[in-house]
Enzyme design. Structure first.
Site, PDB file in Angstrom:
ATOM      1  N   TYR A 219      10.861  -2.408 -11.931  1.00  0.00           N
ATOM      2  CA  TYR A 219      11.869  -2.800 -10.854  1.00  0.00           C
ATOM      3  C   TYR A 219      13.193  -2.286 -11.190  1.00  0.00           C
ATOM      4  O   TYR A 219      13.462  -1.139 -11.816  1.00  0.00           O
ATOM      5  CB  TYR A 219      11.657  -4.320 -10.392  1.00  0.00           C
ATOM      6  CG  TYR A 219      12.306  -4.475  -9.212  1.00  0.00           C
ATOM      7  CD1 TYR A 219      12.085  -3.656  -8.048  1.00  0.00           C
ATOM      8  CD2 TYR A 219      13.390  -5.398  -8.999  1.00  0.00           C
ATOM      9  CE1 TYR A 219      12.657  -4.038  -6.757  1.00  0.00           C
ATOM     10  CE2 TYR A 219      13.991  -5.769  -7.987  1.00  0.00           C
ATOM     11  CZ  TYR A 219      13.772  -4.966  -6.656  1.00  0.00           C
ATOM     12  OH  TYR A 219      14.150  -5.365  -5.423  1.00  0.00           O
TER      13      TYR A 219
ATOM     14  N   LYS B 270     -13.065  -2.172   6.544  1.00  0.00           N
ATOM     15  CA  LYS B 270     -12.875  -0.809   6.646  1.00  0.00           C
ATOM     16  C   LYS B 270     -12.102  -0.349   5.402  1.00  0.00           C
ATOM     17  O   LYS B 270     -12.428   0.609   4.889  1.00  0.00           O
ATOM     18  CB  LYS B 270     -12.008  -0.271   7.895  1.00  0.00           C
ATOM     19  CG  LYS B 270     -12.174   1.087   8.105  1.00  0.00           C
ATOM     20  CD  LYS B 270     -13.838   1.533   8.577  1.00  0.00           C
ATOM     21  CE  LYS B 270     -13.662   3.132   8.841  1.00  0.00           C
ATOM     22  NZ  LYS B 270     -13.322   3.445  10.145  1.00  0.00           N
TER      23      LYS B 270
END
Length: 762
Positions: A44, A99
Site C-alpha cells: 500500500y 460459477k
C-alpha cells in the site's frame, strides 16, 4: 423421480454447506506476503504509488502490476436463474459464486460475482461498461432472452476485453464439438446435413449461428419454438433473432420438420421428442436431447427404436454429456492469456474443434484409472471429452489463443506455444478432482454391493442413503430392522421410500453358513463353535466381513463406533491378506498443488527395513491404480546419513534392498520432507533419482506418519482422506472413529473402487 429424490443431500445440508464455516463459496486471498511493515509499505502506501504512475502512463501495464489479467466478472441480473426463472439479482448470487468456483477449479481463473439489480438492458450495459476496466473478461450469466442478445452485443463493442454470455455460447460450443464427431462417425459431410433445432432461446440461437459458421448450410437448418416451425412469413411470437433464422419450408410442426432429418438438437423441454419422430429421421440419426434436468427423450427410449442413433444429453449419468464446464473456463483462459479484446466466432469454432479432436485421442491413464481400466474410446458412446479429463486445460486454451492471434484480437501473442502448454500444466490442481475421479469410476460400475456394518448408526444410515442415491452402488445396512427404521425417521428419511436393504445378523438365513465358515478358520485358535456363533450373531464386523468373504457383498465399511485397531483385528479373523499384499494404512493428503500419499499410517508401529520395502511397494501399486505415477521418498530426520540414528539406518537398509530389486517406480531416501517435496532444495544432492517432487512418503514409524497427517489436517488448508486400508484379499475400509457422513461416504466409495482394483489385479 423428482429432482429432490435424485439428490444425495437434504435441503438442510445444502444450506449448511453454503453457510458454514464461512458464508458463501468464495473469498479473497492476498498473493503477496503481508508479514512485515516493509511488506505493508510495498503493498500500500507509499509503494503502491509507483505502479499507479506506471499504469497512468500506459494503461496496458495494468496487466503487469495488478490482477486484471486473470480476473473475470461473473455478472447476472437473475432474470433466468438455472431452471428457476426470474428470481432477482440477489437470489442469483449462489449460482454466480458457484460459477466463480468453477473458473478457479478448472482453469485457475480468478473470478468475482457481481449481481446487478436492473432489468432494463440499457442500465445493465451502463453498469458493466463502467466497471469493465477492472477486469480481464466479463462472463454474463442467467440473463433472459432476448435482452441477453443485445446486452452482449453492445458490451462487445463498448469494451476491449472478452465479453461472453455462457448461457448462449457454452452449450453451442460443446454441442458443436459433439456434432463434428457424430458426423465423422456416421460418415456425413457437415455441409450437407439437415438439422432441426427445438428451442429457439438464447442457447438455441447461439447454436444455430455457430454450426452455420462451421459450414452447415443455412437452408438445411429448421428452428422450432413452442409455436412450431420458424418459417419465413410467420407473424406470431417473432423477434429479430428468430427472424434471422426463418427458412422457406412447408413444415409447420416439429414432427413434420423431422421427416428425413439427420440431426435433432433439443434445448426445450422433457417429452418434446417422441419415438415416432425419431423413426422418421434419416439413417444413423444424431440426437442431442439437452433439456435439463430431463432430456427431450432418454437414450433408452431412442435406442429402443433406433439402435443406429448417436445420442447426447446434458446429463452426467449418460454418455456424451454436453456440459458447459468443458468450454467457458478454457475459452477465458486462452483469451486472457493473449489479452484478447473479445471472444469472436473463430475462437468459439477453435474451441469446438479442439474438443472434438481431444475426444479422438487415446484417453490417458488418469482417465482410464478413474473408470477402473474401462478404456474410453472414440465412437458413438464417446464423442465429447469427460469434464474431468486432465488434458483439457493444456489442450483447449492453446487453440483459443491461436485463433485470437490469427484473427488479430490478441494484444500479447504467445511466442512459444509449447512453453505455454507447459505453463498450463503447472496450473493443474488435482486435489479437488481426486474424489470426483473415484466417484466417476464407481458410477461406471454401480452394481457393487457395499455392506455398512454399523447400520444402526444415524451417520451410517445417512451415508448409505447418499451412497445409493448417488448411484454409486447398492448399500446394505447390518442392524436390527426396527432400530434402523427408527433412526431413519430420526434423520429425516422415510423407511418406506428409502428402501435400503437391512440385514439382521441374528436372524439372517446365511447365519449357519457364516458360522461354519468362520469356525473352520478359528477352531484351532481357541474358539469353540458357540464362540463363533456368538461372533456372527452379535459382532457386526464379523458378520459383514463374512458377507464379503463369501461373496454376498463386494466390500464393507465400518469403524464409526470402534477403534481402528479393534476393527482391523475383527476383520482379519474373517478375511485373508492378498497374495503378496502388505496390510497397511495409507492416507491421502490433498492440498493446493499437491496430492500426497503417506504410509504406513495405521498398522505397523516400528517397521523393519524389510517391512518398509513392502510398505513402499504396496503404496506404489495402489497409487498407480489411482492414476498417478508414484515417486517414493523414504522419510527420515537425517539426510543421506547426516546425522545417523537407529531409525534412519532402517530406512537406508530399505533403500539398499530396493536397489537389489526390479521395481517399476522411482524411489529415494533417506531424507526430510523439504528435500522430498521441493526439487529446488536438491542442489547439494545431484545424485538424487527422483525426477520431480515426491508424491508417496514412506514414514519410518507409525508415529511420524499419523502425527504428520493429523497435524496437517488440524492446521487447515489440506484435506486428509483415509487412511485407506490396503493389502487385503477383499475390499474393506475402516472409517475414523465417530466419522462424519461425508467421511463414511468417502470410505464406502473407496471400498467400491478398491474392489474393482482387486478384481483387476487378480
Amino acid at each position: 423421480m423428482s429432482d429432490a429424490e435424485k439428490r444425495t443431500f437434504t435441503d438442510e445440508e445444502a444450506l449448511s454447506f453454503h453457510k458454514h464455516p464461512t458464508p458463501g463459496k468464495i473469498a479473497i486471498a492476498p498473493t503477496k506476503p503481508m508479514a512485515t511493515q516493509r511488506d505493508l509499505s510495498l503493498a500500500y502506501s507509499p509503494g503502491v504509488a509507483i505502479p499507479v504512475l506506471k499504469i497512468a502512463e500506459d494503461p496496458e501495464t495494468a496487466y503487469d502490476y495488478t490482477s486484471k489479467g486473470n480476473l473475470v466478472a461473473v455478472i447476472s441480473n437473475g432474470t433466468a436463474i438455472l431452471g428457476l426463472g426470474n428470481l432477482g439479482a440477489l437470489a442469483s448470487k449462489p449460482v454466480m459464486e458457484g460459477k466463480s468456483v468453477l473458473f478457479k477449479r478448472f482453469a485457475d481463473v480468478d473470478s468475482i460475482d457481481i449481481e446487478v439489480s436492473a432489468t432494463d438492458p440499457d442500465e445493465i450495459i451502463t453498469v458493466v461498461k463502467n466497471i469493465g476496466v477492472t477486469f480481464g473478461g466479463i462472463n454474463l450469466e442467467d440473463i433472459k432472452a432476448p435482452e441477453c442478445f443485445r446486452i452482449e452485443t453492445e458490451l462487445q463493442e463498448l469494451l476491449d476485453i472478452p465479453v461472453f454470455h455462457d448461457d448462449q455460447h457454452g452449450t453451442a460450443i460443446i454441442s458443436a464439438a459433439g456434432l463434428i464427431n457424430a458426423c465423422a462417425i456416421t460418415g456425413r459431410d457437415i455441409s450437407q446435413i439437415k438439422v432441426v433445432l427445438n428451442g429457439a432461446g438464447a442457447a438455441g440461437i447461439a447454436t444455430i449461428e455457430l454450426i452455420k459458421a462451421m459450414g452447415v448450410s443455412p437452408g438445411n437448418v429448421i428452428a422450432c419454438d413452442s409455436k412450431g416451425v420458424i418459417y419465413r412469413g410467420r407473424a406470431n411470437d417473432m423477434n429479430q433473432w428468430k427472424s434471422a433464422h426463418a427458412v422457406e419450408t412447408d413444415a409447420r410442426t416439429l414432427t413434420e420438420a423431422l421427416q428425413g432429418a439427420d440431426v435433432f438438437i433439443g434445448l426445450s423441454v422433457k417429452g418434446a421428442l417422441t419415438q415416432d419422430m425419431i423413426k422418421a429421421m434419416a439413417p444413423k440419426p444424431i440426437i442431442f436431447a439437452m433439456a435439463n434436468p430431463d432430456p427431450e427423450i432418454t437414450p433408452e427410449e431412442v435406442y429402443a427404436v433406433r439402435s443406429d442413433a448417436i445420442v447426447a444429453t446434458g446429463r452426467s449419468d449418460y454418455p456424451n454429456q454436453v456440459n458447459n464446464v468443458l468450454g467457458f473456463p478454457y475459452i477465458f483462459r486462452g483469451a486472457m492469456d493473449v489479452r484478447a479484446r473479445r471472444v469472436n466466432m473463430e475462437m468459439k469454432i477453435a474451441c469446438a474443434r479442439a474438443l472434438a479432436e481431444l475426444a479422438r485421442e487415446d484417453v490417458p491413464d488418469e482417465v482410464a484409472a478413474a473408470y477402473h481400466g474401462t478404456q474410453l474410446k472414440f465412437g458413438p458412446q464417446y464423442i465429447i471429452p469427460t469434464p474431468f479429463d486432465p488434458r483439457l486445460l493444456t489442450y483447449i486454451p492453446p487453440f483459443v489463443a491461436q485463433a485470437a492471434m490469427d484473427t488479430g484480437v490478441a494484444r500479447k501473442p504467445i511466442e512459444d506455444m509449447d512453453a505455454y502448454r507447459h505453463s498450463l500444466a503447472q496450473r493443474l490442481d488435482p486435489t479437488a478432482a481426486f474424489l470426483q475421479k473415484l466417484q466417476g469410476a464407481v458410477l461406471k460400475a454401480p452394481n457393487k454391493r457395499i455392506v455398512f456394518a454399523e447400520g444402526e448408526e444415524p451417520t451410517v444410515i445417512r451415508a448409505a442413503h447418499a451412497f445409493e442415491a448417488a448411484g454409486l452402488g447398492h448399500a446394505i445396512l447390518v442392524g436390527r430392522d426396527e432400530l434402523v427404521k427408527e433412526n431413519m425417521i430420526e434423520v429425516g428419511l422415510d423407511p418406506a421410500e428409502t428402501k435400503l436393504e437391512i440385514i439382521n445378523a441374528r436372524v439372517s438365513r446365511h447365519n449357519p453358513e457364516f458360522v461354519d465358515f468362520l469356525y473352520e478358520r478359528l477352531s484351532r485358535q481357541g474358539y469353540l463353535k458357540r464362540d463363533v456363533q456368538r461372533l456372527i450373531n452379535q459382532d457386526r464386523n464379523s458378520f459383514a466381513a463374512s458377507m464379503v468373504a463369501l461373496g454376498y457383498a463386494d466390500g464393507m465399511v465400518t469403524g464409526v463406533t470402534r477403534s481402528y485397531d479393534q476393527v482391523l483385528e475383527e476383520v482379519l479373523r474373517v478375511i485373508d491378506p492378498a497374495p503378496d499384499g502388505r496390510i497397511m494404512g495409507m492416507s491421502v493428503v490433498l492440498a493446493k498443488g499437491h496430492t500426497l500419499f503417506i504410509a504406513d499410517t495405521n498398522v505397523t508401529e516400528m517397521p523393519e527395513a524389510e517391512e518398509l520395502v513392502e510398505i513402499a511397494c504396496e503404496a506404489a501399486r495402489t497409487v498407480k491404480s489411482l492414476g498417478y505415477v508414484p515417486r517414493v521418498a523414504f522419510m527420515s530426520y537425517s539426510t543421506f546419513g547426516n546425522p545417523m540414528g537407529v531409525r534412519s539406518e532402517k530406512v537406508r537398509d530399505a533403500v539398499a534392498m530396493l536397489d537389489m530389486m526390479d521395481v517399476d517406480f522411482e524411489y529415494e531416501g533417506e531424507m526430510p520432507p523439504e528435500l522430498a517435496l521441493d526439487p529446488s532444495k536438491r542442489v547439494n544432492y545431484p545424485f538424487m533419482r527422483l525426477t520431480g517432487p515426491a508424491n508417496v512418503l514412506i514414514m519410518p514409524a507409525i508415529h511420524s506418519a499419523a502425527i504428520s497427517t493429523q497435524l496437517v489436517q488440524s492446521l487447515g488448508g489440506a484435506t486428509v482422506i483415509g487412511p485407506l486400508l490396503l493389502g487385503l484379499s477383499k475390499s474393506v475400509q475402516i472409517a475414523p472413529l465417530s466419522a462424519s457422513v461425508s467421511r463414511v461416504l468417502q470410505m464406502a466409495t473407496l471400498a467400491a473402487y478398491e474392489q474393482d482394483a482387486i478384481e483387476a489385479q487378480a
